[in-house]
Design a protein around this motif. Structure first.
Motif, mmCIF file in Angstrom:
data_model
loop_
_atom_site.group_PDB
_atom_site.id
_atom_site.type_symbol
_atom_site.label_atom_id
_atom_site.label_comp_id
_atom_site.label_asym_id
_atom_site.label_seq_id
_atom_site.Cartn_x
_atom_site.Cartn_y
_atom_site.Cartn_z
ATOM 1 N N ASP A 43 0.146 -7.815 26.234
ATOM 2 C CA ASP A 43 1.004 -6.632 26.136
ATOM 3 C C ASP A 43 1.309 -6.247 24.686
ATOM 4 O OD1 ASP A 43 1.165 -6.459 28.896
ATOM 5 O OD2 ASP A 43 2.976 -7.695 29.009
ATOM 6 N N TYR A 44 0.916 -7.087 23.768
ATOM 7 C CA TYR A 44 1.177 -6.915 22.337
ATOM 8 C C TYR A 44 2.686 -6.823 22.045
ATOM 9 C CZ TYR A 44 -1.613 -6.504 18.099
ATOM 10 O OH TYR A 44 -2.271 -6.780 16.922
ATOM 11 N N THR A 45 3.439 -7.579 22.809
ATOM 12 C CA THR A 45 4.880 -7.649 22.587
ATOM 13 C C THR A 45 5.273 -8.906 21.815
ATOM 14 O OG1 THR A 45 5.168 -8.689 24.747
ATOM 15 C CG2 THR A 45 5.430 -6.288 24.625
ATOM 16 N N ILE A 46 4.353 -9.877 21.792
ATOM 17 C CA ILE A 46 4.553 -11.106 21.024
ATOM 18 C C ILE A 46 3.333 -11.292 20.137
ATOM 19 C CG2 ILE A 46 4.903 -13.604 21.101
ATOM 20 C CD1 ILE A 46 6.011 -13.258 23.940
ATOM 21 N N ASP A 47 3.558 -11.369 18.835
ATOM 22 C CA ASP A 47 2.461 -11.542 17.893
ATOM 23 C C ASP A 47 2.818 -12.659 16.928
ATOM 24 O OD1 ASP A 47 0.245 -11.363 16.337
ATOM 25 O OD2 ASP A 47 0.610 -9.331 15.609
ATOM 26 N N PRO A 48 2.340 -13.888 17.185
ATOM 27 C CA PRO A 48 2.681 -15.016 16.311
ATOM 28 C C PRO A 48 2.090 -14.852 14.915
ATOM 29 C CG PRO A 48 1.689 -15.745 18.386
ATOM 30 C CD PRO A 48 1.456 -14.281 18.282
ATOM 31 N N LEU A 60 -9.210 -4.831 3.022
ATOM 32 C CA LEU A 60 -8.428 -5.633 3.959
ATOM 33 C C LEU A 60 -7.873 -4.725 5.049
ATOM 34 C CD1 LEU A 60 -7.073 -8.506 4.494
ATOM 35 C CD2 LEU A 60 -5.045 -7.506 3.413
ATOM 36 N N ARG A 61 -7.817 -5.228 6.279
ATOM 37 C CA ARG A 61 -7.269 -4.453 7.398
ATOM 38 C C ARG A 61 -5.954 -5.080 7.859
ATOM 39 N NH1 ARG A 61 -10.443 -4.251 12.218
ATOM 40 N NH2 ARG A 61 -9.727 -2.117 12.541
ATOM 41 N N ILE A 62 -4.887 -4.297 7.808
ATOM 42 C CA ILE A 62 -3.592 -4.668 8.376
ATOM 43 C C ILE A 62 -3.191 -3.509 9.264
ATOM 44 C CG2 ILE A 62 -1.165 -5.209 7.892
ATOM 45 C CD1 ILE A 62 -3.007 -7.398 6.938
ATOM 46 N N PHE A 63 -3.184 -3.718 10.583
ATOM 47 C CA PHE A 63 -3.050 -2.548 11.449
ATOM 48 C C PHE A 63 -2.423 -2.817 12.814
ATOM 49 C CE2 PHE A 63 -7.056 -4.614 12.255
ATOM 50 C CZ PHE A 63 -7.246 -4.544 13.626
ATOM 51 N N GLY A 64 -2.048 -4.044 13.111
ATOM 52 C CA GLY A 64 -1.460 -4.322 14.416
ATOM 53 C C GLY A 64 -0.139 -3.611 14.602
ATOM 54 N N PRO A 65 0.108 -3.026 15.767
ATOM 55 C CA PRO A 65 1.355 -2.285 15.979
ATOM 56 C C PRO A 65 2.582 -3.180 15.886
ATOM 57 C CG PRO A 65 0.185 -2.608 18.056
ATOM 58 C CD PRO A 65 -0.744 -3.042 16.967
ATOM 59 N N ASP A 91 -4.302 -4.956 26.555
ATOM 60 C CA ASP A 91 -3.654 -4.007 27.467
ATOM 61 C C ASP A 91 -2.622 -3.164 26.727
ATOM 62 O OD1 ASP A 91 -5.163 -5.023 29.534
ATOM 63 O OD2 ASP A 91 -3.576 -6.352 30.295
ATOM 64 N N GLY A 92 -1.881 -3.800 25.813
ATOM 65 C CA GLY A 92 -0.818 -3.102 25.111
ATOM 66 C C GLY A 92 -1.263 -2.319 23.898
ATOM 67 N N TYR A 93 -2.480 -2.572 23.425
ATOM 68 C CA TYR A 93 -2.988 -1.855 22.252
ATOM 69 C C TYR A 93 -4.486 -2.082 22.134
ATOM 70 C CZ TYR A 93 -4.276 -0.904 17.418
ATOM 71 O OH TYR A 93 -4.912 -0.452 16.294
ATOM 72 N N SER A 94 -5.220 -1.018 21.875
ATOM 73 C CA SER A 94 -6.651 -1.136 21.607
ATOM 74 C C SER A 94 -7.026 -0.175 20.489
ATOM 75 C CB SER A 94 -7.477 -0.834 22.863
ATOM 76 O OG SER A 94 -8.864 -0.908 22.563
ATOM 77 N N GLU A 95 -7.795 -0.685 19.531
ATOM 78 C CA GLU A 95 -8.273 0.146 18.420
ATOM 79 C C GLU A 95 -9.660 0.717 18.706
ATOM 80 O OE1 GLU A 95 -10.074 -1.757 15.003
ATOM 81 O OE2 GLU A 95 -9.578 -3.723 15.852
ATOM 82 N N GLN A 96 -10.304 0.264 19.778
ATOM 83 C CA GLN A 96 -11.719 0.558 20.004
ATOM 84 C C GLN A 96 -11.922 1.799 20.858
ATOM 85 O OE1 GLN A 96 -14.767 -2.660 20.619
ATOM 86 N NE2 GLN A 96 -14.762 -1.876 22.714
#
Length: 505
Positions: free
Chosen positions: A170-175, A210-215, A323-328
């Motif tokens: 769900d991209y609600t937890i990102d360690p 460098l890529r920094i892009f996670g929501p 499910d919570g985020y896709s860049e593709q």
């Protein structure tokens, strides 16, 4: 990024001949004075269905091969390799008592280290160390979230894990993505490093690729360590940050992250980089295109070179697709508006036979901020590259040679042209006599490319080896450590659960 088939697929590489402990005498045959550098398949063992043979690690003391097997329950299969032409399954080490999937294994001096993720992958995982003789537990320590790869320093004093820290679906937890350094002599004490100290450099690093892009993710959360190679002198670790399109360096003595090397982008609009970017163009068609590839390496290896270290990357590529985020997205998607100057209407770029089927990222390409795409960025570079270990400067890239060699051998996966082609993923290095050899595993072409890298800036292709389905783990066993007295290449194939053994002639 971690992939499920249904299990996590991690690659273990024994990064150089120095990774094998030269102090061990395994009692095998003495290597011949003039050993061939040509390999041939001599044996194999089928350990089950898909996911049954991801990563393997050979122990010269017991002549056993330890193989990650997540096909059914999480375990490590033990194989008698005293006769590599006829490997025999012995037993399995159950990993469930320590967590979820086992993702990687490595051996040093009679000790087997295993990277085990938590049953909830966003929680911290473990590194578990077993005795290779009786499989008893020597130590079990906590490391970061989702330990994806594990390796020993060549001197046997440290164990290092790349803790990918992937988000939940769900991209609600990102360690936080981390690297754990385990001090073997200090009762397996753990020091886990994160990348937060580089947050102030984010803008300049991103300007270099460098890529920094996670929501919603901060810098440390967005970094995802994938794979580790350690220098022959055990002083420096090189860590691929696959989704971030970079490689980090770590001073293992000071236990400090010293650099992040953004890898930039590959230009497919020059003849040497001509690629087949459509799976619907009627066959294998290598052409130039106004497209860039993000290197995004998975496997990495390192060798010294006259005072300058060189690291080698297998430029697989990977997307964040949850499910919570896709860049593709595909180029033909309605959301992709192409800039009319960069992509003139005289060509139907969105046609399936042109670029319509190509998977690209939505995070790059609108260079002037007007809402359309001035550039297109696809996943991976469909190649291997060699980089200066001190500066991060690229000194060699294989262009389109990996896909062309696969095609020449009837193995190019044209159905994957819209994605990442042959998909170079694993890399390992070995030495025979005065010759350094590079082995590149192609996950989708089901083959291994062998190069002479004695001159590391001018690799020379030597041989194509047909592997099993989905070669994941590659390990070189030098002649002095081999049961036969000849160098071996061990290839774990995740898609069909087979380990293949190749030997010099």
């Amino acid at each position: 990024m971690k992939k499920f088939y249904p299990v996590a697929a991690i690659i273990l590489v024994m990064f150089s001949c120095n990774k094998i402990d030269l102090r061990v005498n395994n009692g095998g045959s003495h290597p011949s004075e003039k050993e061939s550098t040509t390999f041939t398949e001599i044996g194999s063992i089928d350990l089950g269905e898909e996911g049954a043979s991801e990563i393997s690690a050979y122990d010269p003391l017991t002549k056993r091969l330890f193989v990650v097997n997540n096909a059914d329950v999480s375990k490590i299969d033990v194989v008698d390799l005293s006769n590599p032409a006829s490997p025999i399954y012995i037993s399995s080490i159950q990993v469930a008592p320590f967590g979820g999937f086992v993702n990687s294994v490595a051996v040093s001096e009679g000790k087997l280290a295993a990277a085990v993720e938590s049953t909830t992958k966003t929680n911290n995982g473990k590194a578990v160390i077993f005795n290779t003789t009786d499989y008893s537990v020597i130590a079990s320590v906590n490391v970061g979230a989702l330990p994806d790869m594990i390796t020993w320093s060549p001197d046997g004093e440290l164990i290092v894990t790349a803790n990918e820290g992937e988000p939940n679906d769900d991209y609600t937890i990102d360690p936080i993505g981390t690297v754990s350094i385990i001090n073997v002599k200090n009762n397996y004490a753990v020091n886990t490093l994160d990348f937060s100290s580089f947050a102030s450099q984010q803008s300049s690093l991103m300007a270099r690729g460098l890529r920094i892009f996670g929501p919603g993710a901060n810098f440390a959360q967005d970094i995802e360590p994938e794979y580790v190679a350690i220098s022959a002198n055990s002083k420096t670790a090189y860590v691929t940050l696959q989704e971030n399109n970079a490689v980090a360096t770590i001073d293992l003595k000071k236990q400090t992250i010293t650099d992040i090397f953004p890898l930039g982008f590959k230009n497919y609009n020059v003849p040497a980089n001509a690629m087949d970017l459509s799976d619907k163009d009627g066959g294998i068609q290598f052409n130039t295109w106004p497209v860039r590839g993000m290197y995004q390496p998975d496997g990495i290896a390192v060798i010294p070179g006259n005072g300058t270290p060189f690291f080698f990357t297998a430029n697989e590529g990977d997307a964040r697709d949850y499910d919570g985020y896709s860049e593709q997205v595909r180029v033909k998607d309605a959301s992709i508006i192409l800039d009319p100057v960069a992509f003139p209407s005289t060509i139907n770029w969105k046609d399936d036979a042109i670029l319509g089927r190509l998977n690209i990222t939505t995070t790059l390409g609108d260079t002037d901020g007007d809402g359309d795409y001035d550039e297109l960025y696809s996943y991976g570079a469909r190649s291997f590259s060699i980089w200066n270990g001190n500066t991060g400067e690229q000194v060699y890239d294989s262009g389109n040679e990996v896909d062309r060699i696969a095609a020449d051998n009837g193995a190019y996966p044209d159905s994957r042209s819209d994605d990442k082609g042959s998909e170079p993923e694993g890399v390992t290095i070995g030495r025979i006599g005065n010759t350094n050899l590079l082995f590149i595993g192609t996950e989708r072409a089901n083959g291994i490319l062998v190069y002479d890298i004695t001159n590391p800036t001018k690799p020379r292709f030597m041989q194509w080896l047909t592997a099993g389905e989905g070669p994941e783990g590659l390990q070189f066993v030098e002649a002095g450590m081999s049961p036969t007295g000849k160098s071996l290449l061990l290839v774990s194939n995740e898609k069909n659960g087979v380990v293949k053994i190749y030997s010099t002639l």
